[in-house]
Scaffold this motif. Sequence first.
Motif, PDB file in Angstrom:
ATOM      1  N   SER A 311     -11.590   2.904  -3.701  1.00  0.00           N
ATOM      2  CA  SER A 311     -10.733   2.690  -2.278  1.00  0.00           C
ATOM      3  C   SER A 311      -9.189   2.421  -2.664  1.00  0.00           C
ATOM      4  O   SER A 311      -9.040   1.946  -3.471  1.00  0.00           O
ATOM      5  N   ARG A 312      -8.442   2.865  -1.612  1.00  0.00           N
ATOM      6  CA  ARG A 312      -7.054   2.297  -1.512  1.00  0.00           C
ATOM      7  C   ARG A 312      -6.637   2.143  -0.272  1.00  0.00           C
ATOM      8  O   ARG A 312      -7.351   2.353   0.880  1.00  0.00           O
ATOM      9  N   VAL A 313      -5.749   1.250  -0.228  1.00  0.00           N
ATOM     10  CA  VAL A 313      -5.095   0.529   1.081  1.00  0.00           C
ATOM     11  C   VAL A 313      -3.906   1.376   1.294  1.00  0.00           C
ATOM     12  O   VAL A 313      -2.915   1.356   0.455  1.00  0.00           O
ATOM     13  N   ALA A 333       4.791  -3.338  -0.093  1.00  0.00           N
ATOM     14  CA  ALA A 333       5.575  -2.418  -0.118  1.00  0.00           C
ATOM     15  C   ALA A 333       6.143  -1.454  -1.214  1.00  0.00           C
ATOM     16  O   ALA A 333       6.352  -0.228  -1.206  1.00  0.00           O
ATOM     17  N   SER A 334       6.239  -2.248  -2.476  1.00  0.00           N
ATOM     18  CA  SER A 334       6.849  -1.878  -3.553  1.00  0.00           C
ATOM     19  C   SER A 334       5.844  -0.555  -4.170  1.00  0.00           C
ATOM     20  O   SER A 334       5.996   0.290  -4.786  1.00  0.00           O
ATOM     21  N   ARG A 335       4.348  -0.714  -3.742  1.00  0.00           N
ATOM     22  CA  ARG A 335       3.329   0.195  -4.211  1.00  0.00           C
ATOM     23  C   ARG A 335       3.055   1.258  -2.822  1.00  0.00           C
ATOM     24  O   ARG A 335       2.188   1.737  -2.708  1.00  0.00           O
ATOM     25  N   GLU A 336       3.923   1.300  -2.010  1.00  0.00           N
ATOM     26  CA  GLU A 336       4.018   2.361  -0.899  1.00  0.00           C
ATOM     27  C   GLU A 336       2.965   2.140   0.266  1.00  0.00           C
ATOM     28  O   GLU A 336       2.489   3.110   0.636  1.00  0.00           O
ATOM     29  N   LEU A 377      11.945   1.485   1.095  1.00  0.00           N
ATOM     30  CA  LEU A 377      10.659   0.084   0.680  1.00  0.00           C
ATOM     31  C   LEU A 377      10.804  -0.594   2.229  1.00  0.00           C
ATOM     32  O   LEU A 377       9.916  -1.021   2.630  1.00  0.00           O
ATOM     33  N   LEU A 378      12.066  -0.907   2.387  1.00  0.00           N
ATOM     34  CA  LEU A 378      12.176  -1.734   3.660  1.00  0.00           C
ATOM     35  C   LEU A 378      11.632  -1.224   4.989  1.00  0.00           C
ATOM     36  O   LEU A 378      11.383  -1.949   5.863  1.00  0.00           O
ATOM     37  N   GLU A 379      11.744  -0.048   5.079  1.00  0.00           N
ATOM     38  CA  GLU A 379      11.054   0.743   6.321  1.00  0.00           C
ATOM     39  C   GLU A 379       9.596   0.528   6.333  1.00  0.00           C
ATOM     40  O   GLU A 379       9.105   0.679   7.392  1.00  0.00           O
ATOM     41  N   ARG A 380       8.895   0.236   5.056  1.00  0.00           N
ATOM     42  CA  ARG A 380       7.409   0.168   5.197  1.00  0.00           C
ATOM     43  C   ARG A 380       6.986  -1.376   5.792  1.00  0.00           C
ATOM     44  O   ARG A 380       5.802  -1.452   5.947  1.00  0.00           O
ATOM     45  N   ILE A 381       8.051  -2.156   5.856  1.00  0.00           N
ATOM     46  CA  ILE A 381       7.735  -3.579   6.384  1.00  0.00           C
ATOM     47  C   ILE A 381       8.236  -3.743   7.542  1.00  0.00           C
ATOM     48  O   ILE A 381       9.210  -3.640   7.815  1.00  0.00           O
ATOM     49  N   GLN A 483      -4.077  -1.588  -7.321  1.00  0.00           N
ATOM     50  CA  GLN A 483      -3.413  -0.897  -6.626  1.00  0.00           C
ATOM     51  C   GLN A 483      -1.807  -1.529  -6.643  1.00  0.00           C
ATOM     52  O   GLN A 483      -0.870  -0.690  -6.513  1.00  0.00           O
ATOM     53  N   LEU A 484      -1.943  -2.837  -6.620  1.00  0.00           N
ATOM     54  CA  LEU A 484      -0.603  -3.519  -6.542  1.00  0.00           C
ATOM     55  C   LEU A 484       0.041  -3.558  -7.845  1.00  0.00           C
ATOM     56  O   LEU A 484       1.219  -4.065  -8.394  1.00  0.00           O
TER      57      LEU A 484
END
Length: 710
Positions: A311-313, A333-336, A377-381, A483-484
């Motif tokens: 599985s993936r998150v 976030a570093s792992r998209e 990356l920052l946009e993902r948080i 995944q991390l």
Amino acid sequence: MSSVRIELESDGILQLVLDKPGASANLMDQAFAEDLATTVKAIETMSYTGIILRSAKRTFFAGGDLGQIAQVTRDGAEPFFNMVESIKASLRVLETGGRPVVACIGGAALGGGWELALACHHRIALDSKGVNVGLPEVTLGLLPGGGGVARTVRIFGLQQALPLLTEGRQFSPVQALETGLVHQLAQSEQGMLQLAREYIQAHPKAAQPWDEKGYRLPGGNPGSPKVAQMLALAPAMLRKKTKGVMPAPEAILCAMVEGAQVDFDTACRIESRYFVQLVCSQQAKNLINTFWFELNAIKGGAGRPPEFAPSRVTRVGVLGAGMMGAGIAYAAASREMEVVLKDISLELAHKGKAYSEGRMAKRVERGRSSEAQARQLLERIRPTESVADLVGCELVIEAVFENRSLKAQVTREAEAVLADHALMASNTSTLPITGLAQASTRPENFIGLHFFSPVDKMPLVEIICGQQTSPESLARAYDFVLQLGKTPIVVNDSRGFFTSRVFATFTNEGIAMLAEGVAPAAIENAAWLAGFPVGPLAVSDEVSLTLMEKIRNQTEADLAEEGITAPPRESDPVIDRMLELERAGKAVGQGFYDYPQGKKKRLWSGLGGHFPQAEVQPDVQQLKDRLLFIMAVETARCLEEGVLGHRRDADVGSIFGIGFPAWSGGAIQFIDHLGAAAFVARADELADNHGERFRVPDGLRARATKGQGY
């Protein structure tokens, strides 16, 4: 079938294709040594213009056969030495044949694989994510034994070669080009082969620089003033890193300096002798077992229930934007992954996101990321104060204060907006997961994910299964940790789990020594000399004595509800006294150490006044044993009680999570390499002299009686 295939092309170029039969990777073993010798002998009778060395596998060459290396003893040292020398002799024939030899590196070339490439006159790498090169042998307690030391020194000189050989760093294709490890990059396999052909056509005769008349060692020989000055300091610098318990870096330095003063072939023979010496050492066997076999098993999913599909998150929620929550958000976030970072106010949530902003600003400044990558990356948080924004999260990680009622509150709030299949995790370091899961309406989906601080640097995550946690939840949590890009260990529920429980014995023992009158500097130095990254007094300051007191109080309260009186710890009076003196640790600028502004920390001079030192001090070995054995005994208890299901989690977790000395291979490997009987005997001595906390569990004692280990 041979592991080296010869293909003669119409233009007279020979391709030597590395392709070990029935294996996914090429290995430098006895069969390869024999095949390479046969191949070289065959080539000597052939007419050709040059040689291309390439691989038919996904990787270029995986290096030495660590399974074979782990079995070599002093009794088998001579045949192993002869095998190593045979490989070097074959490579020497290739590089002195007078015709160009080009390495086409289309996959990972590490260790022995990179040593094959170094024996070539020209090296071309595929500019691809899966390609990395380097000499990581030192991380397994070894040195490059296939000519890597001799050639690296002659290519770069002693000063530049030292970090390449002693730090075990791996290089991407671009980094390898910039460093001078490879000469060209190619964008495709065919392009790589074309560049190789062009090089061969342009250089019909080729020789290594050290085989040319008039060659001089880059930067100067060991006797030149600049190099001599560096070499005078190098042993002390290495000792500071190795603490005297990791022989490989020192052996590398010896092989470098000794080899630089003789001809190339003698240098290779010196290298082989040091290599075999390390191969036979206990430290190398410890490191190979843990950092290769056990760690690879974990990364391969050994602790994961196999019946569930991977599985993936894609969207994760983090509750609490403090130090831990902010770190988890950055890691995800570093792992998209999309991250919802929630706190009680939007201001606090944005403060948590600022951690990621700072981390990315540093990466951009150092050239490790671009402005665009930082922005993405920052946009993902997404900072928020609204629980409604957690909708759509497949996983929510609670990272609030170690307070049972607060954790229960945020769990109920989050679950109210999550889908039924969503995973709920707690980042608690001590509170039992089964108890925390009582606040959940879906306890089968509730699990512990214990991260370590700082999250972006610490590689370990402790996965804790409560009594009702389902196997599927464990599988999904395991996948998330991988995944991390982190290393998961699986732990069953108990107070303190594994890492916090064992770590507490280390700090307790160090503080107990202080209470007994052991000199503070002796305590810290003993830990350093044993191989711990930091002493028990210093690490107690880092954790903070206030937090240690809170954990103790919570434990006492929880046990009282069960009708159990918590036993006093040897460190309790010292912690209480330090808190009375308002010396709670680094966070307040004073604890066992002083933290003067802009200067290095130093042990507080007032410790002796509050905790008088005994006239007769114990020897350093006694102190080292107490710190090593107390953690190993407690780890054995965790195995015997079922808190840990497998020794690999104990070994990897004890090194990556709580700083058990790496040279040992981990807490259980430490027991096994001493031998269970010898370990139990020494633990009994410590128990007789210092307390029953050193008494080993019955299961380990029974193993010792039968001559068995773990």
